[in-house]
Write a protein that holds these residues in place. Sequence first.
Motif, PDB file in Angstrom:
ATOM      1  N   ILE A 102       7.675   8.025   4.681  1.00 24.36           N
ATOM      2  CA  ILE A 102       6.667   8.357   3.661  1.00 24.36           C
ATOM      3  C   ILE A 102       6.252   7.083   2.937  1.00 24.36           C
ATOM      4  CG2 ILE A 102       6.223   9.614   1.508  1.00 24.36           C
ATOM      5  CD1 ILE A 102       8.236  11.723   2.443  1.00 24.36           C
ATOM      6  N   ARG A 103       4.944   6.888   2.763  1.00 24.71           N
ATOM      7  CA  ARG A 103       4.414   5.787   1.958  1.00 24.71           C
ATOM      8  C   ARG A 103       3.508   6.409   0.890  1.00 24.71           C
ATOM      9  NH1 ARG A 103       7.455   4.318   5.221  1.00 24.71           N
ATOM     10  NH2 ARG A 103       7.372   2.546   6.675  1.00 24.71           N
ATOM     11  N   ASN A 104       3.844   6.172  -0.359  1.00 16.49           N
ATOM     12  CA  ASN A 104       3.028   6.655  -1.480  1.00 16.49           C
ATOM     13  C   ASN A 104       2.231   5.482  -2.032  1.00 16.49           C
ATOM     14  OD1 ASN A 104       4.095   9.392  -1.489  1.00 16.49           O
ATOM     15  ND2 ASN A 104       5.991   8.504  -2.280  1.00 16.49           N
ATOM     16  N   VAL A 105       0.912   5.522  -1.848  1.00 17.53           N
ATOM     17  CA  VAL A 105       0.060   4.371  -2.156  1.00 17.53           C
ATOM     18  C   VAL A 105      -1.063   4.802  -3.088  1.00 17.53           C
ATOM     19  CG1 VAL A 105      -1.400   2.546  -1.209  1.00 17.53           C
ATOM     20  CG2 VAL A 105       0.553   3.390   0.118  1.00 17.53           C
ATOM     21  N   ILE A 109       1.280   9.040   4.916  1.00 19.91           N
ATOM     22  CA  ILE A 109       0.761   8.177   3.855  1.00 19.91           C
ATOM     23  C   ILE A 109       0.093   9.070   2.814  1.00 19.91           C
ATOM     24  CG2 ILE A 109      -0.835   6.314   3.274  1.00 19.91           C
ATOM     25  CD1 ILE A 109      -0.485   5.270   6.141  1.00 19.91           C
ATOM     26  N   ASN A 110       0.686   9.108   1.617  1.00 15.16           N
ATOM     27  CA  ASN A 110       0.095   9.847   0.503  1.00 15.16           C
ATOM     28  C   ASN A 110      -0.796   8.903  -0.290  1.00 15.16           C
ATOM     29  OD1 ASN A 110       1.318  12.489   0.740  1.00 15.16           O
ATOM     30  ND2 ASN A 110       3.248  11.578   0.076  1.00 15.16           N
ATOM     31  N   LEU A 111      -2.097   9.011  -0.099  1.00 15.81           N
ATOM     32  CA  LEU A 111      -3.026   8.210  -0.891  1.00 15.81           C
ATOM     33  C   LEU A 111      -3.265   8.904  -2.226  1.00 15.81           C
ATOM     34  CD1 LEU A 111      -5.920   7.043   1.476  1.00 15.81           C
ATOM     35  CD2 LEU A 111      -4.020   5.685   0.604  1.00 15.81           C
ATOM     36  N   LEU A 112      -3.244   8.124  -3.297  1.00 22.53           N
ATOM     37  CA  LEU A 112      -3.577   8.651  -4.619  1.00 22.53           C
ATOM     38  C   LEU A 112      -4.792   7.874  -5.116  1.00 22.53           C
ATOM     39  CD1 LEU A 112      -0.024   8.376  -4.765  1.00 22.53           C
ATOM     40  CD2 LEU A 112      -0.710  10.214  -6.305  1.00 22.53           C
ATOM     41  N   ASP A 113      -5.945   8.491  -5.001  1.00 23.09           N
ATOM     42  CA  ASP A 113      -7.198   7.845  -5.397  1.00 23.09           C
ATOM     43  C   ASP A 113      -7.361   7.965  -6.910  1.00 23.09           C
ATOM     44  OD1 ASP A 113      -9.718   6.671  -5.278  1.00 23.09           O
ATOM     45  OD2 ASP A 113     -10.728   8.583  -4.971  1.00 23.09           O
ATOM     46  N   THR A 114      -7.515   6.833  -7.594  1.00 23.56           N
ATOM     47  CA  THR A 114      -7.590   6.849  -9.056  1.00 23.56           C
ATOM     48  C   THR A 114      -8.967   6.391  -9.536  1.00 23.56           C
ATOM     49  OG1 THR A 114      -6.821   4.571  -9.426  1.00 23.56           O
ATOM     50  CG2 THR A 114      -5.133   6.275  -9.137  1.00 23.56           C
ATOM     51  N   PRO A 115      -9.377   6.822 -10.740  1.00 22.65           N
ATOM     52  CA  PRO A 115     -10.683   6.416 -11.267  1.00 22.65           C
ATOM     53  C   PRO A 115     -10.722   4.929 -11.601  1.00 22.65           C
ATOM     54  CG  PRO A 115      -9.810   8.338 -12.437  1.00 22.65           C
ATOM     55  CD  PRO A 115      -8.690   7.772 -11.628  1.00 22.65           C
ATOM     56  N   GLY A 116     -11.917   4.365 -11.574  1.00 18.98           N
ATOM     57  CA  GLY A 116     -12.091   2.969 -11.946  1.00 18.98           C
ATOM     58  C   GLY A 116     -12.664   2.794 -13.338  1.00 18.98           C
ATOM     59  N   MET A 117     -13.324   3.834 -13.866  1.00 19.86           N
ATOM     60  CA  MET A 117     -13.931   3.720 -15.190  1.00 19.86           C
ATOM     61  C   MET A 117     -12.861   3.838 -16.268  1.00 19.86           C
ATOM     62  SD  MET A 117     -17.530   5.776 -14.827  1.00 19.86           S
ATOM     63  CE  MET A 117     -18.113   5.039 -16.357  1.00 19.86           C
ATOM     64  N   PHE A 118     -12.997   3.001 -17.307  1.00 19.33           N
ATOM     65  CA  PHE A 118     -11.979   2.950 -18.356  1.00 19.33           C
ATOM     66  C   PHE A 118     -11.839   4.274 -19.096  1.00 19.33           C
ATOM     67  CE2 PHE A 118     -13.748  -1.576 -18.568  1.00 19.33           C
ATOM     68  CZ  PHE A 118     -12.893  -2.018 -17.573  1.00 19.33           C
ATOM     69  N   ALA A 147      -0.577  -4.734  -3.563  1.00 17.02           N
ATOM     70  CA  ALA A 147      -1.287  -5.321  -2.430  1.00 17.02           C
ATOM     71  C   ALA A 147      -2.774  -5.266  -2.755  1.00 17.02           C
ATOM     72  CB  ALA A 147      -0.977  -4.554  -1.140  1.00 17.02           C
ATOM     73  N   PHE A 148      -3.561  -6.050  -2.008  1.00 15.91           N
ATOM     74  CA  PHE A 148      -5.003  -6.103  -2.243  1.00 15.91           C
ATOM     75  C   PHE A 148      -5.763  -5.761  -0.967  1.00 15.91           C
ATOM     76  CE2 PHE A 148      -3.276  -8.833  -5.532  1.00 15.91           C
ATOM     77  CZ  PHE A 148      -4.069  -8.550  -6.642  1.00 15.91           C
ATOM     78  N   PHE A 149      -6.895  -5.090  -1.141  1.00 10.95           N
ATOM     79  CA  PHE A 149      -7.833  -4.852  -0.047  1.00 10.95           C
ATOM     80  C   PHE A 149      -9.199  -5.347  -0.502  1.00 10.95           C
ATOM     81  CE2 PHE A 149     -10.987  -2.358   2.321  1.00 10.95           C
ATOM     82  CZ  PHE A 149     -10.554  -2.574   3.629  1.00 10.95           C
ATOM     83  N   ASP A 192      -2.003   0.213   9.724  1.00  9.39           N
ATOM     84  CA  ASP A 192      -0.829  -0.391  10.363  1.00  9.39           C
ATOM     85  C   ASP A 192      -0.031  -1.196   9.347  1.00  9.39           C
ATOM     86  OD1 ASP A 192      -1.384   0.672  12.855  1.00  9.39           O
ATOM     87  OD2 ASP A 192      -2.523  -1.085  13.534  1.00  9.39           O
ATOM     88  N   ALA A 193      -0.753  -1.953   8.512  1.00  5.30           N
ATOM     89  CA  ALA A 193      -0.081  -2.797   7.513  1.00  5.30           C
ATOM     90  C   ALA A 193       0.657  -1.948   6.482  1.00  5.30           C
ATOM     91  CB  ALA A 193      -1.115  -3.693   6.828  1.00  5.30           C
ATOM     92  N   ILE A 194       0.063  -0.821   6.077  1.00  2.00           N
ATOM     93  CA  ILE A 194       0.735   0.073   5.132  1.00  2.00           C
ATOM     94  C   ILE A 194       2.067   0.541   5.705  1.00  2.00           C
ATOM     95  CG2 ILE A 194       0.612   2.377   4.089  1.00  2.00           C
ATOM     96  CD1 ILE A 194      -2.382   1.911   3.671  1.00  2.00           C
ATOM     97  N   VAL A 195       2.061   0.885   6.977  1.00  2.00           N
ATOM     98  CA  VAL A 195       3.284   1.358   7.636  1.00  2.00           C
ATOM     99  C   VAL A 195       4.310   0.233   7.764  1.00  2.00           C
ATOM    100  CG1 VAL A 195       4.215   2.225   9.819  1.00  2.00           C
ATOM    101  CG2 VAL A 195       2.123   3.221   8.863  1.00  2.00           C
TER     102      VAL A 195
END
Length: 689
Positions: free
Chosen positions: A9-12, A76-85, A130-132, A270-273
């Motif tokens: 499991i990867r929580n990202v 892979i559990n992606l957690l998409d978060t808001p960008g606005m303050f 990490a950065f994308f 692949d890199a996440i894994v």
Amino acid sequence: MKQYTADKIRNVALAGHSSAGKTSLAEMLLFKSGATDRLGKIADGNTVCDFDPEEIKRQVSVSSAIAPFDWNGVKINLLDTPGMFDFAAGVSEGIRAAETVLLVVSAKDGVGVGTEKAYRLATRMNKSKAFFINKLDVEHADFYKTFEGIKEVFGNSVCPVIIPHMEGDVVDCYIDLVDDKAYKFDPKANKLNEIAIPAAAADRIEEMKMALNEAVAETDDALMEKFFMEEPFTKEEIQKGIAAGVKSGTIAPVFCGSAATGSGSQVLMDAIVHFLPSAADGCSEETVEGETVKCDPNAPESAFVFKTVADPFVGKLSFVKVITGTLTAGMTPINARTGEPERLGKLLCCRGKKQDEVDCITAGDIGAITKLSNAVTGDTLCDAKRVISYKPTEFPAPCLSMAIVLKGKGDEAKIAGAMQRLIEEDPCISFENNVETKQQVVSGLGEQHLDVVVSKLKSKFGIDVGLVKPRVAYRETIRKKVRVQGKHKKQSGGHGQYGDVWIEFEPCDGDSLVFEERVVGGAVPKNFFPAVEKGLQDCVSRGMIAGYPVVGLKAILVDGSYHPVDSNEMAFKTAASLAYKAGLPQANPVILEPIGTLKVQVPAANMGDINSELSKRRGRMMGMNPAEDGLQEIEAEVPMSEMFDFATSLRSITQGRGSFTLTFARYEQLPKEKEAEVIADAKSMMEEE
């Protein structure tokens, strides 16, 4: 979805500045992994993560969303978060539930303030980073300029893993510095094909590899010695070094691609894994007692509620991350906050708004539970034999307040319940019924935040409201001593009314009326003293200038007279009120305004502008001190009436880097030039009543 063990499991959490492409990246990863069969677009309102009606309408994320998918046998559990303050609650929720924060940066716009804030929050929560670098397909995109900008802001822990080779302004191929391979994206086949590394990229590869090797060497003494001896690292050593560095926080790897075209997405997965810590390695929580609990499937169950969705039709949905043990349907764990058992409803695996029922949620995994009656965000669910309480998530404090104006009749009784449901969803909202100003006040992180609250009240609960500037709770007091008579005499045959008092009014310290009596010779019988005090207590709730409560008032009953038949308690209450109405206008009455202690953290470059802004708001500087994250803290005393829109001004001046706290300190005399405005406002308020 099948069950996975913690090592699979990867929580990202996807975080970063607004419009960097986080939601689009999540959409592309879901599509490339086969979790979805179509590629949604934000403009079309059909992405997996932005499914809330407010998000579709505004085309921005307003809350965190969970989107799991399988990639080569790893969940892979992606957690998409808001960008606005304005929607920072979602960022705190998403980062709290992840082991790694993937900071998405636009190759065109570079590092934004949202990137900096998310990075600092990830560091405070002890998360890997990490950065994308996204949007390599857009005009004027510059990977290497963006990479250098990231390194300049965040330091030498930033190291390249995947880099692009450019032909003019277009990405020709991607180069994997670990595998020493190049991949070219084929848009027709929608996949990456391995190609020979272009000779023209040799110099750039050597430069980037040096940065990578230097970062890897920092993770192990043996590797550092090998680096100094200029011996090449093996592929396995580099992979192991990156993984160890990411886990410890000494390495923040950089990947790149385009969420719009999908180029680089397969390499990213692949890199996440391969490089990001699994739940087994990185999942841990600290209890309120300071104990660190690591992910353990064999320990008694414990789970942390990191997000709540309260819907009047669907019911409450509690999103949890399981730290130890396994949650199964029908289980009855203890809520550590309440001490009461919570019977679990259905267990769900959620992908955006899609919900699939599952039998259990294992250690290290994320899921949702229906109909938890008492659980709220921040609660811990645990085995009755081992009651533990994990530290709650720290959310930003509300900084902009507005008064609610109800447009529909009969909504008065519904508003408090509806606001409570919204607060369950978003801990950055607060609500109070201000008895003094007779207003219902809602507070949030900004104008758009409160606008969403208004929209949700209407769409979810059918309550139509508007927002206006909230009133300020002023006070009144006196500045000199006076002695006055209050005499109430009413005799119209038969039993009458008679009360006569002489009262001295003088200023004093304190928020409540101070009453004393110094009557000599029984001029006023003792049994009427309480009536005199009660009459004055009834009066001080409304001052004589603008009708605000009177403070700092001392009243001394010094003389008076009575009638053996006509005197009674009511007569002396009335006499006291007459003395009050006669005396206060003679005692130099003034209006007092609330003064707050302001602590504002800003970058050093903005201090001059902030000082100027505070001067315009009648602020008094008290001092300046260094603060964390390289900021400066300005402490000042400011009138609360001048601070209504300070949050908006601060955000504009500092581009969102600044923050502040404002707490009530005391009352001070309102300047004479402001009195007319305050009196006019008070008059209109009384007319509304």
